[in-house]
Design a protein around this motif. Structure first.
Motif, PDB file in Angstrom:
ATOM      1  N   GLN A  52      16.555 -12.956 -29.878  1.00 15.35           N
ATOM      2  CA  GLN A  52      15.474 -12.437 -29.034  1.00 15.35           C
ATOM      3  C   GLN A  52      14.150 -13.129 -29.325  1.00 15.35           C
ATOM      4  OE1 GLN A  52      17.007 -10.458 -26.859  1.00 15.35           O
ATOM      5  NE2 GLN A  52      18.738 -10.717 -28.258  1.00 15.35           N
ATOM      6  N   LEU A  53      13.972 -13.595 -30.560  1.00 15.06           N
ATOM      7  CA  LEU A  53      12.680 -14.153 -30.980  1.00 15.06           C
ATOM      8  C   LEU A  53      12.649 -15.682 -30.995  1.00 15.06           C
ATOM      9  CD1 LEU A  53      12.154 -11.684 -33.963  1.00 15.06           C
ATOM     10  CD2 LEU A  53      10.930 -11.634 -31.779  1.00 15.06           C
ATOM     11  N   GLY A  54      13.811 -16.303 -31.183  1.00 15.84           N
ATOM     12  CA  GLY A  54      13.852 -17.764 -31.170  1.00 15.84           C
ATOM     13  C   GLY A  54      13.838 -18.379 -32.555  1.00 15.84           C
ATOM     14  N   VAL A 220      13.871 -16.161 -20.083  1.00 14.79           N
ATOM     15  CA  VAL A 220      13.525 -15.289 -18.957  1.00 14.79           C
ATOM     16  C   VAL A 220      14.055 -15.900 -17.671  1.00 14.79           C
ATOM     17  CG1 VAL A 220      11.646 -14.283 -17.619  1.00 14.79           C
ATOM     18  CG2 VAL A 220      11.467 -14.404 -20.110  1.00 14.79           C
ATOM     19  N   GLY A 221      14.718 -15.064 -16.863  1.00 17.44           N
ATOM     20  CA  GLY A 221      15.277 -15.544 -15.605  1.00 17.44           C
ATOM     21  C   GLY A 221      16.691 -16.055 -15.728  1.00 17.44           C
ATOM     22  N   VAL A 222      17.144 -16.317 -16.960  1.00 18.57           N
ATOM     23  CA  VAL A 222      18.516 -16.788 -17.188  1.00 18.57           C
ATOM     24  C   VAL A 222      19.310 -15.745 -17.968  1.00 18.57           C
ATOM     25  CG1 VAL A 222      19.967 -18.574 -18.238  1.00 18.57           C
ATOM     26  CG2 VAL A 222      17.775 -19.197 -17.187  1.00 18.57           C
ATOM     27  N   ASP A 223      18.796 -15.378 -19.132  1.00 18.31           N
ATOM     28  CA  ASP A 223      19.474 -14.392 -19.975  1.00 18.31           C
ATOM     29  C   ASP A 223      18.941 -12.983 -19.761  1.00 18.31           C
ATOM     30  OD1 ASP A 223      20.992 -16.439 -21.462  1.00 18.31           O
ATOM     31  OD2 ASP A 223      19.041 -16.969 -22.310  1.00 18.31           O
ATOM     32  N   VAL A 224      17.639 -12.864 -19.549  1.00 15.49           N
ATOM     33  CA  VAL A 224      16.997 -11.559 -19.422  1.00 15.49           C
ATOM     34  C   VAL A 224      15.862 -11.639 -18.413  1.00 15.49           C
ATOM     35  CG1 VAL A 224      17.513 -10.759 -21.766  1.00 15.49           C
ATOM     36  CG2 VAL A 224      15.471 -12.142 -21.357  1.00 15.49           C
ATOM     37  N   ILE A 230      10.426  -8.826 -23.381  1.00 16.53           N
ATOM     38  CA  ILE A 230       9.385  -8.183 -24.191  1.00 16.53           C
ATOM     39  C   ILE A 230       9.981  -7.031 -24.994  1.00 16.53           C
ATOM     40  CG2 ILE A 230       7.241  -6.864 -24.108  1.00 16.53           C
ATOM     41  CD1 ILE A 230       6.506  -8.475 -21.590  1.00 16.53           C
ATOM     42  N   TRP A 231      10.733  -6.150 -24.315  1.00 18.23           N
ATOM     43  CA  TRP A 231      11.314  -4.996 -25.000  1.00 18.23           C
ATOM     44  C   TRP A 231      12.251  -5.438 -26.123  1.00 18.23           C
ATOM     45  CZ3 TRP A 231       8.674  -0.929 -24.575  1.00 18.23           C
ATOM     46  CH2 TRP A 231       8.163  -0.458 -23.364  1.00 18.23           C
ATOM     47  N   ASN A 232      13.119  -6.402 -25.825  1.00 17.37           N
ATOM     48  CA  ASN A 232      14.089  -6.856 -26.823  1.00 17.37           C
ATOM     49  C   ASN A 232      13.408  -7.521 -28.018  1.00 17.37           C
ATOM     50  OD1 ASN A 232      16.112  -5.900 -25.204  1.00 17.37           O
ATOM     51  ND2 ASN A 232      16.852  -7.886 -24.531  1.00 17.37           N
ATOM     52  N   VAL A 447       4.197   0.434 -34.018  1.00 17.81           N
ATOM     53  CA  VAL A 447       4.079   1.232 -32.788  1.00 17.81           C
ATOM     54  C   VAL A 447       4.788   0.542 -31.632  1.00 17.81           C
ATOM     55  CG1 VAL A 447       2.457   2.050 -31.037  1.00 17.81           C
ATOM     56  CG2 VAL A 447       1.965   2.422 -33.457  1.00 17.81           C
ATOM     57  N   PHE A 448       4.538  -0.751 -31.462  1.00 16.28           N
ATOM     58  CA  PHE A 448       5.178  -1.488 -30.372  1.00 16.28           C
ATOM     59  C   PHE A 448       6.693  -1.542 -30.552  1.00 16.28           C
ATOM     60  CE2 PHE A 448       0.923  -3.467 -29.587  1.00 16.28           C
ATOM     61  CZ  PHE A 448       0.815  -3.091 -28.256  1.00 16.28           C
TER      62      PHE A 448
END
Length: 471
Positions: A52-54, A220-224, A230-232, A447-448
């Motif tokens: 998720q982060l790379g 984004v646009g391919v996997d999610v 953002i959420w993941n 929090v996030f």
């Protein structure tokens, strides 16, 4: 200059420096307890978190969490005795340490944070153990009936099995009786980590077409979608925080150490050794797991190898996970057990039901200590955590939420505040300012991450029926 306390055992005494039963813990036992507490189900989600982060943000965040945890754990180790780290009075629990140094509202806040974390961790370990036991059954089913077979199985039966085992082990009185179990659990954690790394390396070497990875992780646009990204990513930060979730039991582990050399010195060494070892494994599991599965890395990377050949090796890895979590569950339950039992002892100390110990002889195992209060209270606790685990069997979201809500207060805020109070630091001193800036940053991140984990739980529960979890 450190002052070496003269241990009472040198004079043949069975009591410690404060009149309690003599402690016998050392660097090795403390390290085993910490590794058992640190390397838990969190390591299984790190490949997903890195995905998720790379390649850059993932390892960097993981290293930052390890450094922060090590530093604040050293601060907490110095707060074990009050008012000074060497000659002060012992505190037997995390919450007792906060009460001695900070008191008041912060003491109550610590109680809520610590015991919510400990109970949440118990639930998380029950979920993870059930998933691993179900994975063994599925692996054997695939081997027998072929890779096209569904082989799905309900997790509830495995949570019940895990609960029965924990009910038996929970009758061990306290941390002092858990050293052998913690050593076994620590060995198991290293074993399944090595197996996971070996399987990941074999998959990387054997794949003709390597899974897609990127510097920023999922695309984004391919996997999610952009919202999912953002959420993941935020939930992944919570999962990494959970992977370093051992602060709630740090003081209780320190309280097992013999009084000489000073507990704080030994605990700092044990913490450094444990976090160095676990961080190395975490980096390897996260990065190699991501390289093996790419942006589609599973939430539990050991279940992502398809349950295929060598099926027996995957079975061994999942069995090691179960054996490790059996010990980790006990390590995380002890403070909660002690809290209730100490309260009952203070209130009804003269009762035989509470005070009397019975010796139960078990063939081949020797004598087993049994106490009425311990039998009923601890059994009820294990049943409660098992039932909640059946209601909330959502792996990554639960781990992320536990890590997010507990990391800031227990791993950062309270150790920092106690250090400032203990050393009488002026609020405008550079150290005090640095610690509070660190706290604010960790609070924002927590929090996030907690918000993202709640969103994940809500999303998964839209299509979930209670007590119907299936692997």
């Amino acid at each position: 200059m450190d002052i070496e306390r003269k241990p009472h055992e040198e004079n043949g005494s069975e009591t410690d420096d404060d009149g309690r039963i003599r402690r016998t813990g050392n660097l090795c036992s403390a390290t085993a307890h910490i590794i058992t507490a640190v390397i838990g189900s969190g390591v299984l989600s790190l490949a997903w978190a890195i995905a998720q982060l790379g390649w850059i943000a993932g390892p960097v965040i993981l290293v930052l969490f390890s450094i922060i945890t090590w530093y604040t754990s050293c601060l907490l180790a110095d707060c074990y005795r009050f008012p000074g780290p060497i000659e002060g009075t012992r505190n037997y629990s995390y919450i007792g340490t906060v009460r001695a140094h900070l008191g008041g509202f912060k003491y109550k806040l610590c109680g809520v944070s610590q015991y919510a974390n400990l109970i949440g961790s118990s639930i998380g370990y029950t979920i993870t153990s059930a998933i691993s036991m179900a994975a063994i059954k599925r692996s054997n089913c695939f081997h027998k009936h072929g890779h096209q077979a569904g082989c799905h199985t309900k997790n509830n039966q495995f949570m019940i099995i895990f609960g029965i085992i924990e009910i038996i082990l929970s009758q061990l009185p306290d941390f002092h009786e858990l050293t052998a179990l913690s050593v076994l659990a620590a060995i198991m954690s290293l074993a399944y980590t090595f197996i996971g790394l070996g399987l990941a390396i074999a998959k990387i070497a054997g794949d003709q077409v390597h899974p897609k990875t990127s510097i920023t992780g999922t695309i984004v646009g391919v996997d999610v979608t952009s919202a999912q990204k953002i959420w993941n990513a935020l939930q992944a930060v919570g999962n990494i925080a959970f992977a370093y979730n051992f602060s709630p039991v740090l003081v209780e582990i320190q309280d097992t150490l013999r009084s000489s050399p000073p507990e704080s010195k030994v605990m700092k060494k044990a913490t450094l050794l444990s976090i160095a070892v676990t961080s190395l494994f975490y980096l390897m599991c996260g990065t190699l797991g991501y390289a093996a599965f790419g942006n589609n890395a599973p939430g539990n990377f050991l279940t992502g190898f398809g349950f295929y050949e060598p099926f027996w090796l995957v079975d061994i890895a999942n069995l090691c996970i179960v054996l490790h979590l059996v010990g980790a569950y006990q390590v995380f339950c002890q403070p909660t057990f002690k809290l209730v039992e100490d309260w009952c002892t203070r209130r009804w100390g003269g009762s035989k039901f509470i005070a009397k110990e019975y010796k139960l002889y078990i063939p081949l195992c020797g004598t087993y200590p049994v106490n009425g209060l311990r039998l009923i209270w601890r059994t009820a606790y294990v049943i409660f955590t098992s039932i909640v685990a059946m209601l909330f069997p959502v792996f990554n979201s639960v781990l992320g939420l536990i890590g997010a809500i507990s990391f800031f207060p227990l791993a950062v805020y309270f150790p920092s505040e106690m250090h400032i109070r203990q050393n009488k630091l002026h609020k405008h001193s550079s150290t005090a300012i640095a610690l509070r800036v660190l706290g604010v940053i960790c609070l924002i991140v927590s929090v996030f991450a907690a918000t993202a984990s709640v969103e994940g739980i809500v999303k998964e529960f839209r299509s979930y029926e209670p007590f119907q979890s299936v692997s």
